[in-house]
Design an enzyme around this catalytic site. Structure first.
Site, PDB file in Angstrom:
ATOM      1  N   THR A 297      50.555  50.423  72.076  1.00  0.00           N
ATOM      2  CA  THR A 297      50.738  51.178  73.323  1.00  0.00           C
ATOM      3  C   THR A 297      49.656  50.796  74.325  1.00  0.00           C
ATOM      4  O   THR A 297      48.464  50.938  74.047  1.00  0.00           O
ATOM      5  CB  THR A 297      50.659  52.685  73.022  1.00  0.00           C
ATOM      6  OG1 THR A 297      51.532  52.948  71.928  1.00  0.00           O
ATOM      7  CG2 THR A 297      51.076  53.504  74.232  1.00  0.00           C
TER       8      THR A 297
ATOM      9  N   GLU B 261      56.252  49.925  69.889  1.00  0.00           N
ATOM     10  CA  GLU B 261      56.671  50.440  68.571  1.00  0.00           C
ATOM     11  C   GLU B 261      56.751  51.961  68.655  1.00  0.00           C
ATOM     12  O   GLU B 261      56.021  52.576  69.423  1.00  0.00           O
ATOM     13  CB  GLU B 261      55.691  49.997  67.486  1.00  0.00           C
ATOM     14  CG  GLU B 261      54.218  50.325  67.744  1.00  0.00           C
ATOM     15  CD  GLU B 261      53.811  51.740  67.415  1.00  0.00           C
ATOM     16  OE1 GLU B 261      54.533  52.373  66.638  1.00  0.00           O
ATOM     17  OE2 GLU B 261      52.789  52.206  67.951  1.00  0.00           O
TER      18      GLU B 261
ATOM     19  N   TYR C  83      58.611  72.924  63.985  1.00  0.00           N
ATOM     20  CA  TYR C  83      57.767  73.531  62.957  1.00  0.00           C
ATOM     21  C   TYR C  83      56.459  73.968  63.585  1.00  0.00           C
ATOM     22  O   TYR C  83      55.654  73.118  63.959  1.00  0.00           O
ATOM     23  CB  TYR C  83      57.516  72.542  61.815  1.00  0.00           C
ATOM     24  CG  TYR C  83      58.792  72.140  61.134  1.00  0.00           C
ATOM     25  CD1 TYR C  83      59.284  72.899  60.080  1.00  0.00           C
ATOM     26  CD2 TYR C  83      59.529  71.055  61.578  1.00  0.00           C
ATOM     27  CE1 TYR C  83      60.481  72.561  59.481  1.00  0.00           C
ATOM     28  CE2 TYR C  83      60.732  70.713  60.990  1.00  0.00           C
ATOM     29  CZ  TYR C  83      61.202  71.473  59.944  1.00  0.00           C
ATOM     30  OH  TYR C  83      62.388  71.154  59.364  1.00  0.00           O
TER      31      TYR C  83
ATOM     32  N   CYS D 137      48.361  58.956  67.935  1.00  0.00           N
ATOM     33  CA  CYS D 137      49.162  58.614  69.124  1.00  0.00           C
ATOM     34  C   CYS D 137      49.228  59.715  70.170  1.00  0.00           C
ATOM     35  O   CYS D 137      48.922  59.481  71.339  1.00  0.00           O
ATOM     36  CB  CYS D 137      50.591  58.291  68.708  1.00  0.00           C
ATOM     37  SG  CYS D 137      50.688  56.820  67.715  1.00  0.00           S
TER      38      CYS D 137
END
Ligand code: UDX
Length: 481
Positions: free
Chosen positions: A130, A158, A264, A273
């Site tokens: 990234t 990705e 959750y 990330c």
């Protein structure tokens, strides 16, 4: 095709391995000699010391020295290469911007080597990690300035989640390619031929800038969604004892448009990330003079969530942490990884220490080694010496006054029995992951239970003398009914 993968961490190594499975000739490169030496042993434990991903070591064992080669020396492998994937760390700086120093070093090194190529076949440099929007364009400039001929640049972000990197590389939900020329799209179509025209995989060709933006949008949207549940759902659940979080989740996510993933409630999302990407996007939009109110709120909600339960223990349960011992269950940012980057546990530890605990008794099934390295490093706060490390949950619970469950490891679902067998009330259980299905039993035995997204449950009147603040509890009745 001849492919070079620069950077063999969590992104680069699975990517290199999976490309080698498809019969490409792959050279995985890293400047870290110890890392490359470990991979070259082909030994599972050695490989997993660096990248612990299910199925990865098996592929390397299968393809090494046939399709997959490891090297620290790029100059030996650059000749005739069709594609160079850049999979380098891009950590955050203090101001939220992206530290591109490692990326830049590699880019300049590559440019020097590529400028001296003898074979002038077209080579495409592909950004996989990234990077801020505009980095592919920057890479193009660097190559041009060094006099590299016949090259293209592309962005191919990705979207891998930890613990799923091999499956995610073999069967991604989408492949996003940002490039400028048909020649470069064509080279990428060849390396990814198994994904082009796939019935289930979206293969999207766009501009480099759009591809870069897609990655930031995707990650910040996922964090926004988690933060909606943590910042709204959990708040509702903890303010009204009759709201059942699990039912709320089913009811809301039964709509096809609303995802169950992310619903959750937890003590905040961590990992390498989300935090980094949202800070970088805030920085990029700020620099462009655009509003970042929503993103800033999401970031704040997520960070706040990491220590919120400790605050609630003080203000709602009346628990005084001063001179107490607290067992900490789980250090990794999520289950099935030893990664502690941005983990809630880091913030929980700081908050507990600031509140005067004398000992934090830590246990994690996988992250103990990393935790000790992290908290032992010499420049760290001397209060971290108050952390002790234990081999089992039971050992960590021994002698503690309270427990905090921070990671969603499956084994913690059975923690109620271990707690009941190891420590006696008065005792506070802070559950940052809603991991204890049989918490009612614990409450009826005199333990206090404070879950994320739920009200404080106190023992019924008979056990009241043992409770921490001695207040009459109406919730206790609901808990035992
Ligand atoms: C994430 C993205 O999923 C991936 O697409 C991107 O490329 C990198 O970041 P990862 O960091 O491996 O992957 O973790 P993920 O499984 O998404 O979980 C992130 C955090 O959110 C964890 O701390 C997790 O426990 C938490 N989480 C996740 C919740 O709190 N609630 C949920 O419902 C889901």
């Amino acid at each position: 095709m001849k492919v070079v993968v620069v950077g063999t961490g969590f992104v680069g190594l699975p990517h290199a391995a999976v490309l080698s499975e498809y019969g490409h000739e792959v050279y995985a490169n890293d400047i870290d000699e110890a890392r490359i030496a470990a991979y070259q042993t082909g030994d599972r434990d050695e490989i997993e010391r660096y990248v612990n991903e299910p199925g990865l070591a098996a592929i390397i064992e299968e393809t090494m020295d046939r399709y997959l080669f490891f090297t620290t020396d790029l100059s030996q492998v650059i000749e005739g290469t069709d594609l160079i994937f850049l999979c380098l760390p891009t950590p955050p700086k203090r101001d939220g911007s992206t530290d591109l120093s490692m990326y830049m070093n590699a880019a300049h090194g590559l440019a020097d080597l590529l400028a001296q190529r003898k074979q002038k076949n077209r080579v495409v440099l592909v950004n996989k990690s990234t990077v801020p929007i505009g980095t592919a364009r920057l890479l193009q400039q660097i190559m041009t300035e060094h006099g590299v001929e016949n090259f293209g640049v592309a962005s191919n972000p990705e979207f891998l989640a930890q613990g799923n990197a091999v499956d995610g590389s073999r069967r991604p939900d989408r492949v996003v390619i940002g490039a400028d020329t048909q020649a470069d799209f064509e080279i990428l179509r060849r390396v990814y031929s198994q994904f082009v025209n796939h019935v289930r995989i979206r293969y999207l060709e766009t501009t480099p800038e759009t591809a870069e933006a897609i990655k930031y949008m995707a990650n910040t949207l996922l964090l926004t969604y988690i933060s909606f549940w943590n910042g709204v759902g959990a708040r509702l659940g903890e303010t009204n004892a009759n709201i059942r979080m699990e039912d709320l989740k089913i009811g809301v996510t039964s709509d096809d448009r609303i995802s169950t993933w992310g619903s959750y409630v937890s003590n905040g999302a961590g990992g390498s990330c989300f935090g980094k990407d949202i800070q970088s996007l805030i920085y990029q939009l700020n620099r462009a003079g655009r509003s970042t109110d929503l993103l800033q709120a999401v970031y704040n909600i997520n960070e706040y969530q990491k220590t919120y339960l400790v605050d609630r223990a003080v203000y709602e349960a009346g628990f005084n942490f001063n001179h107490k011992k607290v067992a900490l269950m789980g250090l990794a940012f999520k289950k099935r990884t030893n990664d502690m980057r941005d983990s809630a546990a880091l913030k929980v530890v700081e908050s507990l220490l600031a509140r005067g605990v004398t000992e934090i008794r830590a246990y994690d099934p996988l992250a103990m080694h990393d935790a000790q390295n992290y908290w032992f490093s010499p420049d760290k706060n001397h209060l971290f010496e108050r952390i002790t490390y234990h081999d089992t949950a039971r050992a960590a619970l021994q002698g503690s006054d309270a427990v905090y469950i921070s990671t969603d490891w499956e084994e913690f679902r059975g923690l109620a029995t271990t707690i009941a067998n190891t420590v006696q009330p008065p005792y506070l259980i802070m559950d940052g992951r809603r991991m204890l299905p049989d918490y009612r039993d614990l409450v009826s035995r005199g333990y206090e239970y404070l879950p994320v997204g739920g009200t404080l449950l106190k023992p019924p009147p008979a056990g009241e003398a043992a409770s921490h603040n001695g207040q009459q509890s109406t919730i206790a009745k609901q808990a035992t009914n």
